[in-house]
Design an enzyme around this catalytic site. Structure first.
Site, PDB file in Angstrom:
ATOM      1  N   LEU A  68       0.851  -1.194   0.000  1.00  0.00           N
ATOM      2  CA  LEU A  68       0.000   0.000   0.000  1.00  0.00           C
ATOM      3  C   LEU A  68       0.884   1.241   0.000  1.00  0.00           C
ATOM      4  O   LEU A  68       1.770   1.363   0.850  1.00  0.00           O
ATOM      5  CB  LEU A  68      -0.901   0.034   1.239  1.00  0.00           C
ATOM      6  CG  LEU A  68      -1.997  -1.032   1.356  1.00  0.00           C
ATOM      7  CD1 LEU A  68      -2.646  -0.970   2.731  1.00  0.00           C
ATOM      8  CD2 LEU A  68      -3.046  -0.846   0.264  1.00  0.00           C
ATOM      9  N   HIS A  69       0.651   2.134  -0.962  1.00  0.00           N
ATOM     10  CA  HIS A  69       1.426   3.377  -0.978  1.00  0.00           C
ATOM     11  C   HIS A  69       0.686   4.549  -1.604  1.00  0.00           C
ATOM     12  O   HIS A  69       1.140   5.684  -1.518  1.00  0.00           O
ATOM     13  CB  HIS A  69       2.744   3.169  -1.733  1.00  0.00           C
ATOM     14  CG  HIS A  69       2.560   3.063  -3.218  1.00  0.00           C
ATOM     15  ND1 HIS A  69       2.134   1.919  -3.838  1.00  0.00           N
ATOM     16  CD2 HIS A  69       2.720   3.981  -4.207  1.00  0.00           C
ATOM     17  CE1 HIS A  69       2.053   2.112  -5.138  1.00  0.00           C
ATOM     18  NE2 HIS A  69       2.401   3.359  -5.389  1.00  0.00           N
ATOM     19  N   ARG A  70      -0.464   4.311  -2.242  1.00  0.00           N
ATOM     20  CA  ARG A  70      -1.181   5.391  -2.920  1.00  0.00           C
ATOM     21  C   ARG A  70      -1.641   6.447  -1.914  1.00  0.00           C
ATOM     22  O   ARG A  70      -2.096   6.120  -0.810  1.00  0.00           O
ATOM     23  CB  ARG A  70      -2.396   4.844  -3.666  1.00  0.00           C
ATOM     24  CG  ARG A  70      -2.063   3.845  -4.754  1.00  0.00           C
ATOM     25  CD  ARG A  70      -1.684   4.529  -6.046  1.00  0.00           C
ATOM     26  NE  ARG A  70      -1.360   3.543  -7.080  1.00  0.00           N
ATOM     27  CZ  ARG A  70      -1.003   3.866  -8.316  1.00  0.00           C
ATOM     28  NH1 ARG A  70      -0.948   5.131  -8.662  1.00  0.00           N
ATOM     29  NH2 ARG A  70      -0.715   2.938  -9.189  1.00  0.00           N
ATOM     30  N   ARG A 107       7.466   5.814   2.418  1.00  0.00           N
ATOM     31  CA  ARG A 107       6.428   6.840   2.541  1.00  0.00           C
ATOM     32  C   ARG A 107       5.278   6.353   3.419  1.00  0.00           C
ATOM     33  O   ARG A 107       4.748   7.090   4.255  1.00  0.00           O
ATOM     34  CB  ARG A 107       5.924   7.201   1.144  1.00  0.00           C
ATOM     35  CG  ARG A 107       4.914   8.329   1.094  1.00  0.00           C
ATOM     36  CD  ARG A 107       4.690   8.732  -0.369  1.00  0.00           C
ATOM     37  NE  ARG A 107       3.668   9.752  -0.462  1.00  0.00           N
ATOM     38  CZ  ARG A 107       2.375   9.492  -0.488  1.00  0.00           C
ATOM     39  NH1 ARG A 107       1.960   8.250  -0.430  1.00  0.00           N
ATOM     40  NH2 ARG A 107       1.486  10.469  -0.574  1.00  0.00           N
TER      41      ARG A 107
END
Length: 370
Positions: free
Chosen positions: A209-211, A244
């Site tokens: 998950l990074h969006r 991130r």
């Protein structure tokens, strides 16, 4: 390879660009008389975990040129800094063509800088659309397509969309999926990599998950963590975590649920080996959706839409809201998931098709230096 050949600059900004560019790089290496390819790294991903190890894993050389443009400061800042650096570089070192891949900020910046200097641009992975015009990646991919001279689409339906948008037939080519070229070439080496300690093939799921829509809002991220915790009660989950995302978790003061194990960012081969031996993957990554389809791995996409609808049509991928994640995991474990149907052109020859299109385009340059 003769230095009199036209130069082709392959722009690598972020880690997801590299498997795509690798397919073209190796196809060009098999045809040494066509052009002189140079790898240009903008610097958006620059640390070894996010970029360096991928080069060796993919059989790519160290970049011929590195602009050193680090990320940070928001989309506009990254785009602006990268565009200025590319423009300065290409004003002094002018290639015959620039190739940009995917939809990251650095790719958009390079495409704009090149076209404003009158340098032709090829977009590798052109034509993808998810319909969410607020998504940064959607903005980038639409803008890159608008200024590109060659548009390499991953499938026939995507190529047809580009033609319907008004692009010239000679500019658009359905070449196939470059990511799949690289996956097929590297899969044996990836399967030979040891799994992280304690993992047993087919007895774990993978999470990525990074969006921004998923990780930048604490309430949304908390809902996703809760859903992952429920799913992990049925199947242990491992999460190679993007820096991130780790930062957003720390800022929000959120803890990981029981049954979810965090791993550091992985190199290409280690991640592909992890994915290839998993039971399923839950992701918001476009590239992982493609890789899962090629691996016939059930993919639960934690987004309301996808720019890869062909993976939904293949049957391997489903759009899953967080509150349905545990239900979807249970369906996979119960065997209620169809085998993936083959996708035309995802055959490992996208690189060769791109090179064939380049040969047509670069023919005048070759006559000039003959």
């Amino acid at each position: 390879m003769s230095n009199s050949l036209p130069e082709l600059h392959l722009v690598a900004a972020a880690r997801p660009n590299l498997p795509k560019l690798a397919a073209l790089w190796h196809a060009l290496a098999a045809r040494p008389g066509l052009c002189r390819p140079l790898l240009l790294h903008t610097g958006q991903h620059h640390d070894p975990a996010m970029f360096g190890t991928h080069l060796a894993d993919l059989g790519l050389p160290q970049p011929d040129h590195a602009l050193g443009i680090a990320g940070g400061g928001g989309h506009a800042a990254v785009t602006g800094r990268t565009m200025m650096a590319c423009a300065g570089f290409w004003s002094a070192w002018r290639p015959a063509m620039v190739v940009v891949a995917g939809d990251v900020d650095g790719s958009l910046a390079a495409a704009l800088a090149a076209r404003k200097l009158g340098i032709p641009v090829a977009h590798l992975e052109a034509g993808l659309r998810c319909g969410d015009r607020d998504m940064p990646e959607e903005i980038n991919r639409r803008a890159i397509d608008a200024v590109s001279d060659l548009l390499w689409a991953p499938d026939e339906a995507t190529a047809a969309r580009l033609l319907a948008d008004g692009h010239a037939p000679g500019a658009v080519r359905a070449v196939g999926n470059a990511m799949i070229d690289t996956l097929l070439a590297r899969l044996p080496a990836a399967r030979a990599r040891p799994l992280p300690e304690g993992l047993v093939p087919e007895e774990y799921g993978v999470v990525t998950l990074h969006r921004a829509a998923n990780v930048d809002h604490p309430a949304v991220l908390a809902r996703l963590l809760s859903a992952l915790g429920v799913a992990a009660a049925a199947l242990p989950l491992v999460w190679p975590m993007h820096p991130r995302t780790a930062k957003r978790l720390q800022e929000a003061g959120l803890a990981l649920p029981r049954g979810v194990r965090v791993l550091p960012p992985l190199g290409y081969l280690d991640f592909l080996g992890l994915l290839a031996r998993a039971r399923l993957v839950a992701t918001d990554s476009g590239g992982v959706q493609e890789e899962a389809t090629a691996l016939d791995l059930p993919c639960l996409t934690l987004r309301p839409s996808t720019e890869r609808p062909v993976t939904l049509e293949a049957g391997s991928n489903r759009l899953v809201p967080p509150d349905r994640l545990a239900e979807s995991v249970a369906a996979v474990l119960a065997g209620h998931w169809p085998a993936a149907r083959p996708i035309p052109l995802w055959d490992g020859r996208a690189g060769a098709r791109m090179v064939a299109h380049l040969a047509e385009t670069l023919a005048p340059h070759l006559r000039e230096v003959a």
